[in-house]
Design an enzyme around this catalytic site. Structure first.
Site, PDB file in Angstrom:
ATOM      1  N   CYS A  98      -0.144   8.604   0.175  1.00  0.00           N
ATOM      2  CA  CYS A  98      -0.784   7.405  -0.372  1.00  0.00           C
ATOM      3  C   CYS A  98      -2.280   7.347  -0.087  1.00  0.00           C
ATOM      4  O   CYS A  98      -2.974   6.499  -0.644  1.00  0.00           O
ATOM      5  CB  CYS A  98      -0.090   6.158   0.158  1.00  0.00           C
ATOM      6  SG  CYS A  98       1.647   6.129  -0.265  1.00  0.00           S
ATOM      7  N   HIS A 108      -4.645   0.403  -1.292  1.00  0.00           N
ATOM      8  CA  HIS A 108      -3.406   1.070  -1.710  1.00  0.00           C
ATOM      9  C   HIS A 108      -2.338  -0.020  -1.843  1.00  0.00           C
ATOM     10  O   HIS A 108      -2.143  -0.836  -0.933  1.00  0.00           O
ATOM     11  CB  HIS A 108      -3.010   2.117  -0.671  1.00  0.00           C
ATOM     12  CG  HIS A 108      -1.604   2.589  -0.822  1.00  0.00           C
ATOM     13  ND1 HIS A 108      -1.103   3.026  -2.026  1.00  0.00           N
ATOM     14  CD2 HIS A 108      -0.579   2.667   0.067  1.00  0.00           C
ATOM     15  CE1 HIS A 108       0.160   3.364  -1.866  1.00  0.00           C
ATOM     16  NE2 HIS A 108       0.507   3.151  -0.617  1.00  0.00           N
ATOM     17  N   ASN A 135       5.112   0.719  -5.263  1.00  0.00           N
ATOM     18  CA  ASN A 135       4.184   1.647  -4.621  1.00  0.00           C
ATOM     19  C   ASN A 135       4.237   2.983  -5.357  1.00  0.00           C
ATOM     20  O   ASN A 135       5.223   3.708  -5.260  1.00  0.00           O
ATOM     21  CB  ASN A 135       4.613   1.804  -3.152  1.00  0.00           C
ATOM     22  CG  ASN A 135       3.753   2.783  -2.379  1.00  0.00           C
ATOM     23  OD1 ASN A 135       2.992   3.553  -2.954  1.00  0.00           O
ATOM     24  ND2 ASN A 135       3.893   2.773  -1.064  1.00  0.00           N
TER      25      ASN A 135
HETATM   26  N1  ACO Z   1      17.617  -5.566   0.504  1.00  0.00           N
HETATM   27  C1  ACO Z   1      18.279  -6.367   1.360  1.00  0.00           C
HETATM   28  N2  ACO Z   1      18.273  -6.170   2.711  1.00  0.00           N
HETATM   29  C2  ACO Z   1      17.564  -5.104   3.153  1.00  0.00           C
HETATM   30  C3  ACO Z   1      16.865  -4.231   2.296  1.00  0.00           C
HETATM   31  C4  ACO Z   1      16.929  -4.502   0.918  1.00  0.00           C
HETATM   32  N3  ACO Z   1      16.278  -3.736   0.003  1.00  0.00           N
HETATM   33  N4  ACO Z   1      16.271  -3.275   3.048  1.00  0.00           N
HETATM   34  C5  ACO Z   1      16.571  -3.545   4.324  1.00  0.00           C
HETATM   35  N5  ACO Z   1      17.357  -4.638   4.389  1.00  0.00           N
HETATM   36  C6  ACO Z   1      17.909  -5.301   5.571  1.00  0.00           C
HETATM   37  C7  ACO Z   1      18.031  -4.374   6.753  1.00  0.00           C
HETATM   38  O1  ACO Z   1      19.252  -3.648   6.699  1.00  0.00           O
HETATM   39  C8  ACO Z   1      18.002  -5.362   7.904  1.00  0.00           C
HETATM   40  O2  ACO Z   1      19.292  -5.932   8.034  1.00  0.00           O
HETATM   41  P1  ACO Z   1      19.893  -6.273   9.487  1.00  0.00           P
HETATM   42  O3  ACO Z   1      18.942  -7.294  10.068  1.00  0.00           O
HETATM   43  O4  ACO Z   1      21.238  -6.816   9.153  1.00  0.00           O
HETATM   44  O5  ACO Z   1      19.891  -4.973  10.210  1.00  0.00           O
HETATM   45  C9  ACO Z   1      17.074  -6.462   7.409  1.00  0.00           C
HETATM   46  O6  ACO Z   1      17.013  -6.329   5.984  1.00  0.00           O
HETATM   47  C10 ACO Z   1      15.678  -6.380   7.976  1.00  0.00           C
HETATM   48  O7  ACO Z   1      15.202  -5.043   7.833  1.00  0.00           O
HETATM   49  P2  ACO Z   1      13.750  -4.627   8.297  1.00  0.00           P
HETATM   50  O8  ACO Z   1      13.567  -3.173   8.052  1.00  0.00           O
HETATM   51  O9  ACO Z   1      13.514  -5.172   9.673  1.00  0.00           O
HETATM   52  O10 ACO Z   1      12.880  -5.467   7.261  1.00  0.00           O
HETATM   53  P3  ACO Z   1      11.322  -5.738   7.286  1.00  0.00           P
HETATM   54  O11 ACO Z   1      11.088  -7.183   7.336  1.00  0.00           O
HETATM   55  O12 ACO Z   1      10.621  -4.858   8.273  1.00  0.00           O
HETATM   56  O13 ACO Z   1      10.892  -5.261   5.837  1.00  0.00           O
HETATM   57  C11 ACO Z   1       9.849  -3.414   4.748  1.00  0.00           C
HETATM   58  C12 ACO Z   1      11.091  -3.919   5.444  1.00  0.00           C
HETATM   59  C13 ACO Z   1       9.617  -4.215   3.484  1.00  0.00           C
HETATM   60  C14 ACO Z   1      10.095  -1.950   4.342  1.00  0.00           C
HETATM   61  C15 ACO Z   1       8.629  -3.528   5.694  1.00  0.00           C
HETATM   62  O14 ACO Z   1       8.920  -2.969   6.947  1.00  0.00           O
HETATM   63  C16 ACO Z   1       7.415  -2.854   5.135  1.00  0.00           C
HETATM   64  O15 ACO Z   1       6.867  -3.294   4.152  1.00  0.00           O
HETATM   65  N6  ACO Z   1       6.922  -1.760   5.753  1.00  0.00           N
HETATM   66  C17 ACO Z   1       5.850  -0.982   5.222  1.00  0.00           C
HETATM   67  C18 ACO Z   1       6.455   0.026   4.317  1.00  0.00           C
HETATM   68  C19 ACO Z   1       5.481   0.664   3.386  1.00  0.00           C
HETATM   69  O16 ACO Z   1       4.609   0.013   2.865  1.00  0.00           O
HETATM   70  N7  ACO Z   1       5.665   1.961   3.156  1.00  0.00           N
HETATM   71  C20 ACO Z   1       4.865   2.701   2.285  1.00  0.00           C
HETATM   72  C21 ACO Z   1       3.602   3.089   2.986  1.00  0.00           C
HETATM   73  S1  ACO Z   1       2.532   3.950   1.999  1.00  0.00           S
HETATM   74  C22 ACO Z   1       3.043   5.546   1.778  1.00  0.00           C
HETATM   75  O17 ACO Z   1       2.447   6.447   2.268  1.00  0.00           O
HETATM   76  C23 ACO Z   1       4.257   5.831   0.945  1.00  0.00           C
END
Ligand code: ACO
Length: 333
Positions: A112, A255, A285
């Protein structure tokens, strides 16, 4: 030393769009969860007749048309991608599709951060006078590397391509006012698309590794913390080193990973939401494509105008991150 002029943009997105509701037929998720955690409502997925090369070429062709350039006048095509059609490089195929017979064309891989790194890299050839015109393309087709049964990653990504045409100009008109780039390979496992570990026996006693990749693996919380820590820091360093006050910026072009990251970075810089460019709701993304696609849409909509000052930051797998400050010029009349 020459200056860099930012001349024109292009973009290409696949036609097929998958909404959050539609995706919830495949994995246990909901529109409410995805929108509230990321801001994403839909993503585009390359159809059978589309691939990385066709998308990158379409984006590049549009940028050349908007710049009014003959493809043969290009010296360089730099394609930022982590999902090439060919591991030996997809840029030469793009060069052929564009008819840019005088250009050298090669790929640059930095996930990214790829577009930003490619833009800075291409600028160095122009600055030194080694080359006159470059087409910088950011394109990714991560839909081919996402595990569509993993709800924690598959909801985030989409396919697309964007391009920016840049050319050398007089130092007094320089539009690239500063940049920063950084990597931390110790955190590579936070976000990866790794070679599979399997081996095949060639002859008794000697084996070789099998080609192929595991789907995208991500520690979402670590990536989130990394982004909201490093992106404001690198932007603040860049603004300080160029003597730029945040209020002098016309646009913040980040990004497009997650709306919460965009909002957190803007807040740390003290910038109002109105200055933060965002289109991730529609595309998710698209990795190396997000910045040039967003820039293209903002230029087309008349938001970004000649003379505007833009601070941009790319960040992601590597881990890698960077920032650049540039002044948009638009095509020369
Ligand atoms: N739908 C429903 N529930 C979900 C989903 C989904 N799509 N995905 C995860 N969950 C659940 C998990 O299983 C977890 O359940 P549990 O509490 O029963 O265990 C709960 O939701 C919370 O999961 P977290 O991973 O703690 O959720 P978080 O609030 O951290 O959000 C997210 C996840 C959106 C991925 C966040 O961490 C984030 O945005 N991180 C940055 C990711 C990113 O931008 N990556 C790309 C970077 S750029 C590149 O180089 C590609």
């Amino acid at each position: 030393m020459q200056g860099i002029r930012f001349c024109a943009t292009g973009a290409a997105l696949p036609h097929t769009s998958i909404s959050n509701e539609a995706l919830s037929q495949r994995v246990d998720t909901s529109d409410e969860w995805i929108r509230s955690r990321t801001g994403i409502t839909a993503r585009r997925i390359a159809a059978e007749q589309e691939n990385l090369t066709t998308l990158a070429s379409a984006a590049g062709r549009l940028a050349l048309e908007r710049a009014g350039w003959d493809p043969k006048s290009l010296d360089l095509i730099l394609l930022a991608t982590s999902s090439p059609d060919d591991l030996f490089g997809s840029a030469p195929r793009v060069q052929a599709q564009l008819g840019a017979s005088s250009a050298v064309a090669f790929d640059l891989t930095a996930a990214c951060s790829g577009f930003l790194f490619a833009l800075i890299t291409a600028s160095q050839y122009l600055r030194t006078g080694a080359m006159g015109r470059a087409l910088v393309i950011g394109a990714d087709q991560l839909s081919r590397w996402v595990d569509w049964n993993d709800r924690s990653t598959c909801v985030l990504f989409g396919d697309g391509a964007g391009a920016v045409a840049i050319e050398a100009c007089g130092a007094d008109q320089d539009g690239l006012l500063g940049f920063r780039m950084a990597s931390d390979g110790r955190k590579a496992d936070c976000l990866s698309l790794r070679q599979v570990a399997s081996r095949q026996e060639l002859i008794p006693g000697i084996s070789s590794q099998l080609g192929g990749f595991e789907p995208i693996a991500m520690n979402g919380q670590e990536v989130y913390k990394f982004a909201v820590r490093e992106v404001p820091a690198v932007l603040q360093e860049l603004l300080k080193s160029t003597g730029t006050k945040p209020e002098a910026l016309d646009w913040l072009l980040l990004h497009q990973a997650n709306q919460r990251i965009l909002n957190a970075v803007a807040e740390r810089l003290g910038l109002p939401e109105a200055k933060v460019l965002s289109n991730l709701a529609h595309y998710g993304n698209t990795s190396a494509a997000t910045i040039p696609v967003m820039l293209h849409e903002a230029v087309q909509a008349g938001l970004v105008k000649p003379g505007h000052l833009i601070a941009s930051s790319g960040f992601g797998a590597g881990l890698s991150w960077g920032a650049a400050l540039w002044r948009w010029s638009g095509p020369t009349p």
